[in-house]
Design a protein around this motif. Structure first.
Motif, PDB file in Angstrom:
ATOM      1  N   ILE A 118     100.919 -53.065  32.125  1.00 22.61           N
ATOM      2  CA  ILE A 118      99.697 -52.901  31.346  1.00 22.61           C
ATOM      3  C   ILE A 118     100.072 -52.288  30.004  1.00 22.61           C
ATOM      4  N   PHE A 119      99.634 -52.913  28.921  1.00 18.09           N
ATOM      5  CA  PHE A 119      99.969 -52.460  27.575  1.00 18.09           C
ATOM      6  C   PHE A 119      98.758 -51.863  26.867  1.00 18.09           C
ATOM      7  N   ASP A 120      98.983 -50.770  26.161  1.00 12.46           N
ATOM      8  CA  ASP A 120      98.080 -50.363  25.096  1.00 12.46           C
ATOM      9  C   ASP A 120      98.270 -51.367  23.962  1.00 12.46           C
ATOM     10  N   MET A 121      97.310 -51.470  23.042  1.00 12.86           N
ATOM     11  CA  MET A 121      97.453 -52.429  21.952  1.00 12.86           C
ATOM     12  C   MET A 121      97.931 -51.774  20.656  1.00 12.86           C
ATOM     13  N   ASP A 122      97.095 -50.962  20.021  1.00  9.94           N
ATOM     14  CA  ASP A 122      97.421 -50.399  18.707  1.00  9.94           C
ATOM     15  C   ASP A 122      98.596 -49.436  18.801  1.00  9.94           C
ATOM     16  N   GLY A 123      99.640 -49.728  18.046  1.00 11.40           N
ATOM     17  CA  GLY A 123     100.830 -48.903  18.069  1.00 11.40           C
ATOM     18  C   GLY A 123     101.795 -49.272  19.174  1.00 11.40           C
ATOM     19  N   THR A 161      92.873 -51.024  25.980  1.00 10.24           N
ATOM     20  CA  THR A 161      92.807 -50.469  24.636  1.00 10.24           C
ATOM     21  C   THR A 161      91.462 -49.831  24.351  1.00 10.24           C
ATOM     22  N   ARG A 162      91.440 -48.914  23.397  1.00 12.69           N
ATOM     23  CA  ARG A 162      90.177 -48.336  22.931  1.00 12.69           C
ATOM     24  C   ARG A 162      89.630 -49.137  21.755  1.00 12.69           C
ATOM     25  N   ASN A 163      90.293 -50.232  21.409  1.00 13.54           N
ATOM     26  CA  ASN A 163      89.810 -51.135  20.382  1.00 13.54           C
ATOM     27  C   ASN A 163      88.760 -52.069  20.989  1.00 13.54           C
ATOM     28  N   MET A 164      88.247 -53.009  20.200  1.00  9.11           N
ATOM     29  CA  MET A 164      87.211 -53.933  20.657  1.00  9.11           C
ATOM     30  C   MET A 164      87.831 -55.236  21.169  1.00  9.11           C
ATOM     31  N   GLU A 165      87.111 -55.914  22.061  1.00 11.56           N
ATOM     32  CA  GLU A 165      87.612 -57.142  22.674  1.00 11.56           C
ATOM     33  C   GLU A 165      87.944 -58.208  21.632  1.00 11.56           C
ATOM     34  N   PRO A 215      80.082 -49.561  29.650  1.00 12.09           N
ATOM     35  CA  PRO A 215      81.447 -50.077  29.793  1.00 12.09           C
ATOM     36  C   PRO A 215      82.321 -49.086  30.550  1.00 12.09           C
ATOM     37  N   LEU A 216      83.495 -49.544  30.936  1.00  8.60           N
ATOM     38  CA  LEU A 216      84.458 -48.665  31.598  1.00  8.60           C
ATOM     39  C   LEU A 216      84.820 -47.513  30.667  1.00  8.60           C
ATOM     40  N   LYS A 217      85.043 -46.347  31.241  1.00 10.54           N
ATOM     41  CA  LYS A 217      85.410 -45.187  30.439  1.00 10.54           C
ATOM     42  C   LYS A 217      86.779 -45.413  29.803  1.00 10.54           C
ATOM     43  N   SER A 218      86.911 -45.005  28.543  1.00 10.85           N
ATOM     44  CA  SER A 218      88.148 -45.209  27.805  1.00 10.85           C
ATOM     45  C   SER A 218      89.215 -44.203  28.214  1.00 10.85           C
ATOM     46  N   LYS A 219      90.455 -44.525  27.879  1.00  9.74           N
ATOM     47  CA  LYS A 219      91.561 -43.586  28.079  1.00  9.74           C
ATOM     48  C   LYS A 219      91.249 -42.279  27.343  1.00  9.74           C
ATOM     49  N   PRO A 220      91.634 -41.150  27.901  1.00  9.31           N
ATOM     50  CA  PRO A 220      92.586 -40.921  28.984  1.00  9.31           C
ATOM     51  C   PRO A 220      92.021 -41.039  30.394  1.00  9.31           C
ATOM     52  N   ASP A 263      97.426 -42.470  26.533  1.00  7.91           N
ATOM     53  CA  ASP A 263      98.098 -43.439  27.395  1.00  7.91           C
ATOM     54  C   ASP A 263      98.822 -42.799  28.573  1.00  7.91           C
ATOM     55  N   MET A 264      99.625 -41.765  28.287  1.00 10.01           N
ATOM     56  CA  MET A 264     100.369 -41.139  29.376  1.00 10.01           C
ATOM     57  C   MET A 264      99.435 -40.410  30.341  1.00 10.01           C
TER      58      MET A 264
END
Length: 346
Positions: free
Chosen positions: A76-81, A169-173, A213-218, A247-248
């Motif tokens: 599973i990847f984060d997107m930004d960065g 990601t915390r970005n938009m779809e 929506p699903l709760k964002s990270k962390p 992420d961690m």
């Protein structure tokens, strides 16, 4: 403990394996591949820098502790960065959102918190202004979007190796869709082929009928949702991201088998959305990766090593034993008995 125990020893290339701590100490932020030392980006805010506390965090690397799951199911990847180069200006985002908060009749009395969550507590006008800030900053990031070095090669390798790939990601779809098109072009993949499935963004709902929506990270909900769709345990999954805070923490709270922190160029970048983090030992451990890499190419080497070791173990565990003129072939995944056929010499 957040890491899965291993019966087999993970083999990492000694030429790229090092530790952030001194050679006499086995306490570190986790094993580091291609990353000799951490450094703080000179433009990063002081609140976002976790380098001192990460270097003080204690995670013992014992002989039976895996850095990555021995039989990974997916990544599973984060997107930004992570999948793309860092391009969102979080310092600007915090400044502009907090300005809206201070000018809002409700927000002016609120304590500064995560810029992604604070707008929900403002007046309708405040929420509208915050939305405009997000759209402006994220659109500029999309316009300047570049793939992370080594990303296409890593994703191609994972797909060819039969591993699942997803994005959290915390970005938009819609912005994730743009990123995926860039990857398809780089990998010469047809438009009708999906390379990341599922995609969980900050506006993704677990079910269409859900109110929120699903709760964002962390928060770990996104990871657990993906594992449920994949039909696997979190301990079989590797999570890769560039933020210790987001992420961690999400990976360790979910119980991922591997929590990989990507630090391109060995730098901790500003990915701070503004929420406070705790400083207890348990909270620091949540932000501590099991493995740090300087590039996605280094991560590819690590996963290749894991899969090679898995293949070697499968061969070793496959036994051939003669019993009553029968041969029994067995491994973890199958067992079959084949009658012996005598052949006379000529």
């Amino acid at each position: 403990m957040f890491l899965s125990p291993a019966a087999a020893v993970l083999l990492l290339l000694p030429t790229v394996l090092c530790f952030t701590s001194s050679p006499t100490s086995r306490n570190s932020v986790g094993n580091t591949v291609g990353l000799d030392n951490y450094s703080v980006n000179e433009n990063a805010s002081s609140t976002s820098s976790l380098i001192p506390e990460l270097n003080d965090a204690s995670r013992s690397i014992s002989s039976n502790e895996q850095l990555l799951p021995s039989s990974p199911f997916g990544v599973i990847f984060d997107m930004d960065g992570t999948l793309i180069k860092h391009s969102i200006n979080f310092a600007e985002m915090r400044q502009r959102i907090y300005e809206v908060v201070d000018a809002d009749p409700i927000g002016k009395d609120l304590e500064k918190d995560c810029v992604l969550e604070m707008p929900q507590r403002l007046t309708e006008e405040g929420q509208r202004k915050c939305h405009e800030v997000f759209v402006d900053i994220e659109q500029r990031a999309v316009d300047n979007m570049q793939l992370q070095d080594g990303g296409a090669e890593l994703v191609q390798f994972l797909i060819e190796s039969g591993l699942k790939t997803a994005v959290l990601t915390r970005n938009m779809e819609k912005n994730v869709a743009h990123m995926m098109e860039l990857y398809k072009n780089e990998m010469s993949i047809n438009d009708d082929v999906t390379i990341f499935e599922p995609i969980v963004a900050r506006n993704t709902k677990a079910n269409p009928d859900d109110d929120e929506p699903l709760k964002s990270k962390p928060n770990p909900d996104g990871i657990l949702h993906i594992c449920k769709l994949w039909g696997c345990e979190p301990s079989e999954v590797i999570f890769v991201g560039d933020s210790a805070n987001d992420d961690m923490s999400a990976a360790n709270r979910a119980g991922c088998g591997g929590a990989v922190l990507l630090q391109p160029g060995g730098c901790q970048l500003d990915t701070d959305s503004g929420y406070a983090v705790g400083d207890t030992e348990a909270e620091i451990m949540e932000r501590t990766p099991s493995l740090c890499v300087e590039s996605l190419s280094d991560l590819k080497l690590c996963i290749e090593s894991v899969l090679d070791e898995q293949e070697k173990n499968d061969v070793v565990q496959s036994e051939v034993s003669g019993e009553e003129d029968n041969y029994v072939y067995s491994s973890d995944s199958f067992s079959v008995t084949i009658p012996s056929i005598g052949v006379k010499g000529v």
